[in-house]
Enzyme design. Sequence first.
Site, short mmCIF file in Angstrom:
data_model
loop_
_atom_site.label_atom_id
_atom_site.label_comp_id
_atom_site.label_asym_id
_atom_site.label_seq_id
_atom_site.Cartn_x
_atom_site.Cartn_y
_atom_site.Cartn_z
N PRO A 30 18.97 32.92 60.77
CA PRO A 30 18.84 32.23 62.06
C PRO A 30 18.28 33.18 63.12
CG PRO A 30 20.98 31.78 61.06
CD PRO A 30 20.34 32.86 60.24
N GLU A 31 17.35 32.67 63.93
CA GLU A 31 16.77 33.45 65.01
C GLU A 31 17.32 32.92 66.33
OE1 GLU A 31 12.50 33.95 64.46
OE2 GLU A 31 12.75 33.83 62.29
N LYS A 80 20.13 37.61 68.39
CA LYS A 80 20.69 36.82 67.29
C LYS A 80 22.21 36.94 67.18
CE LYS A 80 16.46 37.94 64.74
NZ LYS A 80 15.90 38.54 63.52
N HIS A 96 32.75 27.73 50.18
CA HIS A 96 32.10 28.81 50.92
C HIS A 96 32.82 29.12 52.24
CE1 HIS A 96 29.03 28.70 47.95
NE2 HIS A 96 28.52 27.55 48.33
N ARG A 148 26.23 33.12 51.45
CA ARG A 148 25.74 34.42 50.96
C ARG A 148 26.59 35.61 51.42
NH1 ARG A 148 19.20 33.42 51.81
NH2 ARG A 148 19.08 31.53 50.54
N LYS A 193 3.62 52.39 72.73
CA LYS A 193 3.91 52.55 71.31
C LYS A 193 2.63 52.41 70.48
CE LYS A 193 8.68 50.89 70.94
NZ LYS A 193 9.14 51.83 69.91
#
Length: 286
Positions: free
Chosen positions: A2-3, A61, A96, A115, A161
């Site tokens: 998820p972002e 996040k 889960h 997961r 950068k």
Amino acid sequence: MPELPEVEVVRRGLHHHLVGKTIASTLVYHERAVRRQSGGAVELAGLLAGQQISGTGRRGKYLWLTLEGSSGAQALVVHLGMSGQMLIGPISRPQHLRIAATLDDGSVLSFVDQRTFGGWMVTDLVTVDGSELPEPVAHIARDPLDELFEIGAVVTRLRGKHTEIKRALLDQTVVSGVGNIYADEALWQARVHGRRLTDGMSRAKLTEVLDSAAAVMRLALAQGGTSFDDLYVNVNGESGYFDRSLEAYGREGEPCRRCGRAMRREAFMNRSSYFCPSCQRLVEPR
């Protein structure tokens, strides 16, 4: 993973359902879900007992619940990992279930994580740049939707950068919340190849990329985020539908909706980048 939009959707749902309620008890069903808590499951449950949820927060996040109890202001930091879900009410995948917190009104907040890359941790709040943040989140930069995001300062840092623009967008210490999906979408919107070097880009073009990232994430937020499977859902177990509106990510071989050329995919940091070879040329045409 998820972002920003997906995490913000979850945060808003948690804020609506939880603020003002008190955590009565917590059961941990999988130790990996509390591996970041030094004292493990026993410590987490003890720290949460009797804590009132006074607010919610998000930086990039990461999201957290602000807690008010006898120990003073603390935060329950939640990292969703690849498949973490924060659910209110009945759950469809009890196999889960990793953590369940019962609230004073009898409702249950469940952390489901197929997961097991995500987890919970109670930590102190610290003040950084005028904002109260959980200690593990203190190093994370502001994101493009943060009202205090200083786009000019970020552009200056990017120009200093010597790195690829997509790599820079994914650096959470430079700008947070942008992951692989929304980086590709922002770069497509701005007509920039992900391998262009930031020190060779103008301030105007870098600003356009960051503005595009913010615009894309606002659109995704309005559509509940991006769900390619049922691993990302909101607190009610519902999927987002921004995947139907993606312009770049996952569209290899399909026509660019701007010029008609076939979209391409290339390997990038053990992931994939999707781009238009015509609209997003690596070398600017003379």
